[in-house]
Design an enzyme around this catalytic site. Structure first.
Site, PDB file in Angstrom:
ATOM      1  CG  HIS A 141       2.679  -2.290   6.136  1.00 58.56           C
ATOM      2  ND1 HIS A 141       3.149  -3.346   5.548  1.00 58.56           N
ATOM      3  CD2 HIS A 141       2.604  -2.653   7.392  1.00 58.56           C
ATOM      4  CE1 HIS A 141       3.294  -4.449   5.959  1.00 58.56           C
ATOM      5  NE2 HIS A 141       2.856  -4.125   7.131  1.00 58.56           N
ATOM      6  NE  ARG A 142      -0.835   3.168   0.141  1.00 60.70           N
ATOM      7  CZ  ARG A 142      -1.109   4.559  -0.572  1.00 60.70           C
ATOM      8  NH1 ARG A 142      -2.095   4.635  -0.588  1.00 60.70           N
ATOM      9  NH2 ARG A 142       0.096   5.211  -0.777  1.00 60.70           N
TER      10      ARG A 142
END
Length: 499
Positions: free
Chosen positions: A470-471
């Site tokens: 999700h980064r």
């Protein structure tokens, strides 16, 4: 006078610091040739045969099987001048203890194994590691096994012809060319049934008999032969993986338990050292799970058209020499989706605080092997047409099963598929392969009631799950990538439009 040279454990080209000595393929007193395999070592990534750097006699094995050795440590001593006046001390001692133990074995006596090292050149002392010949689908793997120049120089071995691997270690690189196949004979294969009569499992009568003798249902065996044929090796591998583990009864036990490792004093537990692939897998999974914030999205999709395409390709003359499975179509679908959404093909550089977008797709295929989980990858998979992709998938599977995946094949992956459906599992939340932004789980394909064209019909259905970092990947991007994979699986014609 005899001349002795000590051979140190070389770096297998993986940047690792240690390896386990699995099997010695020679014994003290054996005569060996340059490039003849002398032992098998297991690293955290692969099983590799080490070739001899000399024409010599094995004077002494310095490490026992099963021991872990650091790179650069001595493992074997050679007598490179066996015609000298004095006999090597280690061999003389062995002669006093047991004359039969020093009988010189003929060249190639390593348990009847072939000299797979071929004519690969061996690096001389102090020289740079010999580079492997580059190919379109694998990176070169450096290696060096030279230790002394007083022996027959390794450089005297003929150089590998153009297009062939010049790697030092056995298994690094594949020689160009392949054996010619005989023409298929109608009736030589017999359908033996399967999940559906429309998709029979193919096997020759001797293979069917072997499966029957071993009590194996051929519909549960993953085929690797041309056109999806179940081979003898497939059956034997399946039997090995599914066979019962060795059991042992310890003190005060009321039933047997697994036999391995070191039993505690009271016999109530067993400790097994964490080594090689299992050790590296544990480190990688912990690093991934506690570094990258994982998010997983799911999609249930009708893949009847994909199954129809697979059935047609199995009978297509152009695909007769390769294995065709739904995994092939999933792989192509993911490659197309990644090209449409290149932001998914990236990695996070923590040190420089940068996102690295890759201009190539090295497609990883998670493989469960007797040695543990490995993820070899297909280099530049986005450039391969469907048949070439099928060939590389088949080769990757066979290499992983045999523990022969090369270090270059296990590094620099950009996105991965894990085929949990092969084990009958519907879906899961896969953990990212370190250094990658996404991994796709492909679940079991089952016949289920499904609303199609306004009516309830029996259709082929599967579940897809995409985990992503999700980064790097927002929820919308992850959802779009998974939706595109599902669209191709639902209607493979999208592949023609997007390709």
């Amino acid at each position: 006078m005899p001349t002795f040279e000590v051979f140190n454990l070389p770096d297998a080209g993986e940047g690792l610091t240690e390896a386990d000595i699995i099997t010695w393929l020679v014994a003290e007193g054996d005569t060996v040739e340059v490039n003849q395999p002398i032992c098998e070592i297991e690293t955290a990534k692969s099983l590799v045969e080490l070739p001899s750097p000399y024409d010599a006699v094995v004077a002494k094995l310095l490490v026992a099987e099963g021991e872990t050795v650091e790179v650069g440590a001595p493992i074997v001593e050679f007598d490179v001048d066996p015609g000298g006046t004095a006999a090597p001390a280690p061999v003389a001692e062995a002669t006093e203890a047991s004359p039969a133990s020093v009988q010189s074995a003929p060249s190639g006596s390593a348990s009847g194994r072939e000299d797979l090292a071929g004519d690969a050149p061996v690096a001389a002392p102090g020289s740079a590691a010999a580079p492997a010949a580059a190919s379109s689908d694998s990176a070169s793997a450096p290696g060096s096994v030279g230790t002394a120049a007083s022996a027959t120089p390794a450089s005297a071995a003929p150089a590998a012809p153009a297009g062939e691997s010049g790697a030092v270690l056995v298994g690094y690189g594949v020689k160009a060319g392949s054996a010619k196949r005989r023409e298929r004979v109608d009736g030589a294969l017999e359908p033996i049934g399967g999940a559906d009569d429309e998709y029979p499992v193919l096997a020759k009568p001797p293979v069917r008999k072997l499966a029957a003798d071993l009590g194996i249902d051929l519909t549960t065996v993953t085929p690797s032969g041309p056109g999806g044929i179940v081979t003898r090796e497939d059956v034997e591998q399946h039997a090995k993986v599914t066979s019962a583990k060795s059991l042992a009864t310890y003190a005060a036990d009321d039933q047997p338990w697994l036999e391995s490792g070191r039993s505690s004093e009271d016999g109530r537990s067993t400790r097994v050292p964490v080594k090689s692939v299992r050790k590296r897998t544990a480190e990688a999974m912990v690093a991934s799970a506690f570094t990258a914030p994982h998010v997983t999205v799911f999609h249930t999709v009708d893949v009847t058209e994909t199954m129809n395409l697979v059935a047609k390709l199995k009978t297509d003359r152009d695909f007769a020499d390769v294995r065709v499975t739904p995994l092939l179509i999933v792989a192509k679908a993911l490659l197309l989706a990644a090209r449409r959404h290149p932001e998914i093909n990236a990695s996070w550089d923590e040190e420089s605080q940068e996102i690295v977008y890759k201009h190539y797709i090295n497609l990883g295929i998670a493989a469960s092997t007797p040695r543990g989980l490995v993820v070899p990858n297909i280099k530049d998979a986005h450039r391969l047409p469907l048949h070439a992709l099928a060939v590389r998938l088949q080769e990757l599977t066979q290499e992983a099963r045999a523990g022969r995946a090369t270090p270059s094949a296990l590094t620099d992956g950009t996105i991965t598929i894990t085929n949990v459906g092969a084990l009958g599992i519907d879906t899961g939340t896969p953990i990212l392969n370190p250094g990658e932004a996404a991994i796709l789980a492909f679940g079991a394909v089952r016949q289920q009631p499904w609303v199609h064209d306004g009516e309830i019909q029996i259709r082929w259905v599967t579940q897809l799950a995409l985990s992503f970092d999700h980064r790097l990947v927002d929820g919308e991007l992850g959802a779009r990538v998974l939706a595109d994979v599902a669209r191709v699986m639902n209607d493979p014609a999208h592949g023609l439009v997007w390709g």
